[in-house]
Scaffold this motif. Structure first.
Motif, PDB file in Angstrom:
ATOM      1  N   THR A 144       0.808  -1.224   0.000  1.00 30.51           N
ATOM      2  CA  THR A 144       0.000   0.000   0.000  1.00 30.51           C
ATOM      3  C   THR A 144       0.840   1.273   0.000  1.00 30.51           C
ATOM      4  OG1 THR A 144      -0.073   0.098   2.413  1.00 30.51           O
ATOM      5  CG2 THR A 144      -1.813  -1.184   1.317  1.00 30.51           C
ATOM      6  N   GLY A 145       2.080   1.172   0.415  1.00 33.26           N
ATOM      7  CA  GLY A 145       2.928   2.363   0.518  1.00 33.26           C
ATOM      8  C   GLY A 145       2.745   3.109   1.828  1.00 33.26           C
ATOM      9  N   ARG A 146       1.935   2.575   2.746  1.00 38.41           N
ATOM     10  CA  ARG A 146       1.685   3.286   4.019  1.00 38.41           C
ATOM     11  C   ARG A 146       2.931   3.350   4.897  1.00 38.41           C
ATOM     12  NH1 ARG A 146      -3.669   0.253   4.388  1.00 38.41           N
ATOM     13  NH2 ARG A 146      -5.047   1.609   3.219  1.00 38.41           N
ATOM     14  N   ALA A 147       3.699   2.277   4.956  1.00 41.59           N
ATOM     15  CA  ALA A 147       4.915   2.292   5.780  1.00 41.59           C
ATOM     16  C   ALA A 147       5.933   3.271   5.209  1.00 41.59           C
ATOM     17  CB  ALA A 147       5.507   0.889   5.863  1.00 41.59           C
ATOM     18  N   ALA A 148       5.960   3.380   3.904  1.00 40.59           N
ATOM     19  CA  ALA A 148       6.923   4.283   3.259  1.00 40.59           C
ATOM     20  C   ALA A 148       6.646   5.747   3.576  1.00 40.59           C
ATOM     21  CB  ALA A 148       6.900   4.059   1.753  1.00 40.59           C
ATOM     22  N   ILE A 149       5.390   6.062   3.868  1.00 37.67           N
ATOM     23  CA  ILE A 149       5.034   7.448   4.192  1.00 37.67           C
ATOM     24  C   ILE A 149       5.841   7.927   5.400  1.00 37.67           C
ATOM     25  CG2 ILE A 149       3.179   8.931   5.070  1.00 37.67           C
ATOM     26  CD1 ILE A 149       1.249   7.268   3.337  1.00 37.67           C
ATOM     27  N   ASP A 150       5.983   7.069   6.396  1.00 40.16           N
ATOM     28  CA  ASP A 150       6.722   7.453   7.610  1.00 40.16           C
ATOM     29  C   ASP A 150       8.202   7.704   7.330  1.00 40.16           C
ATOM     30  OD1 ASP A 150       4.423   7.307   9.104  1.00 40.16           O
ATOM     31  OD2 ASP A 150       4.777   5.241   9.744  1.00 40.16           O
ATOM     32  N   TYR A 151       8.695   7.136   6.235  1.00 36.27           N
ATOM     33  CA  TYR A 151      10.093   7.339   5.851  1.00 36.27           C
ATOM     34  C   TYR A 151      10.247   8.533   4.906  1.00 36.27           C
ATOM     35  CZ  TYR A 151      11.761   3.104   8.089  1.00 36.27           C
ATOM     36  OH  TYR A 151      12.112   2.161   9.026  1.00 36.27           O
ATOM     37  N   GLY A 152       9.138   9.159   4.546  1.00 38.52           N
ATOM     38  CA  GLY A 152       9.203  10.296   3.636  1.00 38.52           C
ATOM     39  C   GLY A 152       9.549   9.894   2.213  1.00 38.52           C
ATOM     40  N   VAL A 153       9.237   8.655   1.851  1.00 40.31           N
ATOM     41  CA  VAL A 153       9.547   8.169   0.499  1.00 40.31           C
ATOM     42  C   VAL A 153       8.603   8.825  -0.493  1.00 40.31           C
ATOM     43  CG1 VAL A 153       9.512   6.147  -1.016  1.00 40.31           C
ATOM     44  CG2 VAL A 153      10.477   5.982   1.292  1.00 40.31           C
ATOM     45  N   TYR A 154       9.155   9.367  -1.549  1.00 38.39           N
ATOM     46  CA  TYR A 154       8.307   9.907  -2.604  1.00 38.39           C
ATOM     47  C   TYR A 154       8.771   9.484  -3.982  1.00 38.39           C
ATOM     48  CZ  TYR A 154      11.773  13.568  -1.771  1.00 38.39           C
ATOM     49  OH  TYR A 154      12.922  14.243  -1.526  1.00 38.39           O
ATOM     50  N   GLY A 155       9.610   8.499  -4.030  1.00 36.11           N
ATOM     51  CA  GLY A 155      10.047   7.968  -5.308  1.00 36.11           C
ATOM     52  C   GLY A 155      10.952   6.786  -5.088  1.00 36.11           C
ATOM     53  N   THR A 156      11.327   6.155  -6.177  1.00 31.51           N
ATOM     54  CA  THR A 156      12.259   5.039  -6.109  1.00 31.51           C
ATOM     55  C   THR A 156      13.344   5.247  -7.146  1.00 31.51           C
ATOM     56  OG1 THR A 156      10.842   3.812  -7.627  1.00 31.51           O
ATOM     57  CG2 THR A 156      10.589   3.342  -5.284  1.00 31.51           C
ATOM     58  N   PRO A 157      14.540   4.804  -6.890  1.00 29.32           N
ATOM     59  CA  PRO A 157      15.009   4.214  -5.642  1.00 29.32           C
ATOM     60  C   PRO A 157      15.427   5.284  -4.634  1.00 29.32           C
ATOM     61  CG  PRO A 157      16.766   4.149  -7.258  1.00 29.32           C
ATOM     62  CD  PRO A 157      15.571   4.750  -7.942  1.00 29.32           C
ATOM     63  N   GLU A 158      15.277   4.935  -3.385  1.00 32.26           N
ATOM     64  CA  GLU A 158      15.801   5.734  -2.275  1.00 32.26           C
ATOM     65  C   GLU A 158      16.492   4.747  -1.327  1.00 32.26           C
ATOM     66  OE1 GLU A 158      12.960   8.248  -0.319  1.00 32.26           O
ATOM     67  OE2 GLU A 158      12.311   9.173  -2.185  1.00 32.26           O
ATOM     68  N   THR A 159      17.569   5.194  -0.722  1.00 35.77           N
ATOM     69  CA  THR A 159      18.326   4.306   0.165  1.00 35.77           C
ATOM     70  C   THR A 159      18.664   5.030   1.461  1.00 35.77           C
ATOM     71  OG1 THR A 159      19.277   3.187  -1.767  1.00 35.77           O
ATOM     72  CG2 THR A 159      20.360   2.831   0.360  1.00 35.77           C
ATOM     73  N   PHE A 160      18.315   4.384   2.562  1.00 35.63           N
ATOM     74  CA  PHE A 160      18.589   4.922   3.888  1.00 35.63           C
ATOM     75  C   PHE A 160      19.782   4.188   4.486  1.00 35.63           C
ATOM     76  CE2 PHE A 160      14.206   5.737   2.947  1.00 35.63           C
ATOM     77  CZ  PHE A 160      13.957   6.988   3.467  1.00 35.63           C
ATOM     78  N   PHE A 161      20.700   4.932   5.060  1.00 30.74           N
ATOM     79  CA  PHE A 161      21.834   4.353   5.776  1.00 30.74           C
ATOM     80  C   PHE A 161      21.448   4.303   7.245  1.00 30.74           C
ATOM     81  CE2 PHE A 161      25.582   4.550   2.825  1.00 30.74           C
ATOM     82  CZ  PHE A 161      24.858   4.858   1.692  1.00 30.74           C
ATOM     83  N   ILE A 162      21.356   3.100   7.792  1.00 34.38           N
ATOM     84  CA  ILE A 162      20.867   2.917   9.159  1.00 34.38           C
ATOM     85  C   ILE A 162      21.945   2.224   9.989  1.00 34.38           C
ATOM     86  CG2 ILE A 162      19.052   1.860  10.567  1.00 34.38           C
ATOM     87  CD1 ILE A 162      17.186   2.172   8.129  1.00 34.38           C
TER      88      ILE A 162
END
Length: 196
Positions: A144-162
């Motif tokens: 659904t993309g709901r979890a991505a909302i919390d990460y501020g995702v608005y496109g692909t690809p995006e990569t987070f360094f954790i």
């Protein structure tokens, strides 16, 4: 009488300064408010075991890259061989498949039941990994993309360094290419490892 000429000149100079500053900014470097904060929580199904859900806590203890992608994403196709190379170099990558069906402009997800949407998504992801290889230590699916909302995702690809404590240290927007990795990201990854 003099103000008639001074005001437009001041406005013009102000616009020149704004444009000069704006053209020096990199549109791919969008500051994320999540930098330095714990990665947002989610519970998503694991691709390898659809009946099992996982949270980011499952990956704590070692740093990782959270790579947001989808099979319909052209830039993700460009990036995929580099992810395979990074896996061989020991970089721990967690895949985060984003809106596999709903994000595909060529499909009308409204015509699918939730079960049919999930089945089609798993088929497409499986075919992608079979063809290009699987660079992911783990892979979750956000239909659904709901979890991505919390990460501020608005496109692909995006990569987070954790980092090992689950804190987001950097966000990269766009494909990771060999040049981007070498010039911008490799040092950030090494810093994450040293901090763990």
């Amino acid at each position: 009488m003099r103000w008639k000429y001074v005001v437009p000149l001041v406005v013009f100079l102000g616009l020149v300064v704004l444009f000069a500053v704006g053209f020096r900014l990199n549109p791919r470097e969008i500051p994320s408010p999540l930098i330095g904060k714990p990665a947002p929580h989610f519970t998503l199904p694991r691709f390898a075991e659809p009946a099992v859900t996982v949270t980011p806590a499952a990956w704590a203890g070692k740093p990782y890259l959270l790579n947001v992608w989808a099979t319909w994403c052209v830039s993700c196709r460009q990036e995929h061989p580099m992810l395979m190379r990074l896996k061989q170099e020991g970089v721990r990558i967690i895949g985060f498949n984003y809106k596999e069906i709903r994000g595909d402009a060529g499909l009308d997800a409204r015509k699918l039941s939730p079960e049919a949407e999930a089945q089609l998504a798993w088929q497409r992801i499986g075919a992608w990994l079979k063809t290009g290889g699987d660079p992911y230590a783990d892979l979750v699916v956000d239909l659904t993309g709901r979890a991505a909302i919390d990460y501020g995702v608005y496109g692909t690809p995006e990569t987070f360094f954790i980092d090992a404590k689950g804190v987001i240290r950097y966000k990269h927007i766009g494909p990771i290419t060999p040049e981007v990795w070498q010039d911008q990201l490799r040092a950030k990854w090494l810093a994450l490892q040293e901090g763990s």
